[in-house]
Design a protein around this motif. Structure first.
Motif, PDB file in Angstrom:
ATOM      1  N   SER A 129      -0.540  -1.307   3.510  1.00 18.92           N
ATOM      2  CA  SER A 129      -1.715  -1.951   3.060  1.00 18.92           C
ATOM      3  C   SER A 129      -1.751  -2.552   1.680  1.00 18.92           C
ATOM      4  O   SER A 129      -1.000  -2.184   0.954  1.00 18.92           O
ATOM      5  N   ARG A 130      -2.604  -3.635   1.724  1.00 24.85           N
ATOM      6  CA  ARG A 130      -2.692  -4.331   0.465  1.00 24.85           C
ATOM      7  C   ARG A 130      -3.411  -3.484  -0.617  1.00 24.85           C
ATOM      8  O   ARG A 130      -3.070  -3.869  -1.784  1.00 24.85           O
ATOM      9  N   LEU A 133      -1.654  -2.199  -3.898  1.00 29.52           N
ATOM     10  CA  LEU A 133      -1.364  -2.941  -4.922  1.00 29.52           C
ATOM     11  C   LEU A 133      -2.447  -2.518  -5.787  1.00 29.52           C
ATOM     12  O   LEU A 133      -2.564  -2.836  -7.191  1.00 29.52           O
ATOM     13  N   GLY A 172      -4.416  -6.964   4.836  1.00 27.51           N
ATOM     14  CA  GLY A 172      -5.472  -7.019   4.000  1.00 27.51           C
ATOM     15  C   GLY A 172      -6.681  -7.104   4.722  1.00 27.51           C
ATOM     16  O   GLY A 172      -6.308  -6.210   5.788  1.00 27.51           O
ATOM     17  N   TYR A 229       2.760  -8.918   3.049  1.00 27.13           N
ATOM     18  CA  TYR A 229       1.543  -9.006   3.257  1.00 27.13           C
ATOM     19  C   TYR A 229       0.997  -9.834   4.128  1.00 27.13           C
ATOM     20  O   TYR A 229       1.231 -10.858   4.095  1.00 27.13           O
ATOM     21  N   CYS A 231      -2.513 -11.069   4.548  1.00 28.21           N
ATOM     22  CA  CYS A 231      -3.779 -10.950   3.731  1.00 28.21           C
ATOM     23  C   CYS A 231      -4.474 -12.204   3.376  1.00 28.21           C
ATOM     24  O   CYS A 231      -5.330 -11.990   2.660  1.00 28.21           O
ATOM     25  N   SER A 235      -2.960 -10.960  -1.829  1.00 24.65           N
ATOM     26  CA  SER A 235      -1.849 -10.335  -2.831  1.00 24.65           C
ATOM     27  C   SER A 235      -1.355 -11.167  -3.660  1.00 24.65           C
ATOM     28  O   SER A 235      -0.609 -10.743  -4.726  1.00 24.65           O
TER      29      SER A 235
END
Length: 240
Positions: A129-130, A133, A172, A229, A231, A235
């Protein structure tokens, strides 16, 4: 050539369901380990009810599957999230999340690894998963997904000589059923979220599934230990 078999966890809905559908389209036989069955079991899909948060049940189901078939493709998709600020995180939430998001992938990898080693081939994709971060309210979830990325890198190094690749796909915001319940299309909160995404929209489950399929491809043998990612660009910069 034998039809390849892929084990997908949490394949009954959401991103997991899109992964099952894509792999069936790509010619895999798919085994779906989930607590609840899909609305419809598709041709080529085998569903088994497994509580992946239960270590003993997970280990038993995985060992039984490995004894029946050589399973050379593993997608660790099942996971859970509970949003809580630091002061509200409980030890129960921590234990439950780590059991499903970290321990289950490890147990499944351990069960399938001997067959992969015998074949000199394997493809493993972990769904991260983002949020790893950093994201508000995700102390436990973010830690579990960051831990999964760390395991991905370690497994990739340990298993590279066996012809086994291990990668993480980290989505994301993706428009699953659950996401749409919390973020109704057209709602102001949803519009604000979309505006924060560089591509201007949330992702689709099939876009994540496409990335998973790429890493599972037999031709993807030179990509391992990576976190990719999916997303919409979130990211890259400072999008929240």
């Amino acid at each position: 050539m034998n039809t390849p078999i892929a084990l997908v966890t949490g394949g009954s809905r959401g991103i997991g369901r899109a992964i099952v559908v894509r792999l069936l389209e790509d010619g895999y036989q798919v085994v779906n380990f989930s607590r609840t069955p899909p609305e419809e079991t598709l041709p080529g899909e085998t569903f088994r009810s497994v509580d992946l948060g239960d270590a003993a049940a997970t280990q038993a189901a995985a060992r039984e599957l490995a004894a029946q078939h050589p399973v050379l493709n593993l997608v660790n998709n099942a996971g859970m999230i509970q949003v809580a600020n630091i002061e509200d995180v409980t030890q129960e939430e921590l234990a439950r999340t780590m059991a499903l998001n970290i321990a289950a992938p490890l147990l499944l990898m351990q069960a399938l690894l001997p067959g992969m080693r015998r074949a000199g081939y394997g493809r493993v994709v972990n769904i991260g998963s983002r949020a790893a971060l950093g994201k508000g309210g995700r102390s436990v979830y973010g830690a579990s997904k960051a831990g999964l990325a760390g395991m991905t890198r370690t497994w990739a190094l340990e298993l590279a000589g066996d012809g086994i690749t291990v990668n993480t796909v980290a989505p994301g915001p993706v428009a699953t059923e659950l996401f749409n319940q919390s973020n109704p299309p057209g709602a102001p909160k949803t519009q604000a979220l979309e505006a924060s995404i560089p591509v201007g929209r949330v992702g689709r489950p099939e876009e994540v599934a496409h990335t998973v399929a790429m890493f599972l491809d037999p031709r993807a043998g030179f990509m391992t230990g990576q976190v990719l990612y999916v997303c919409g660009g979130m990211s890259v910069g400072l999008a929240g």
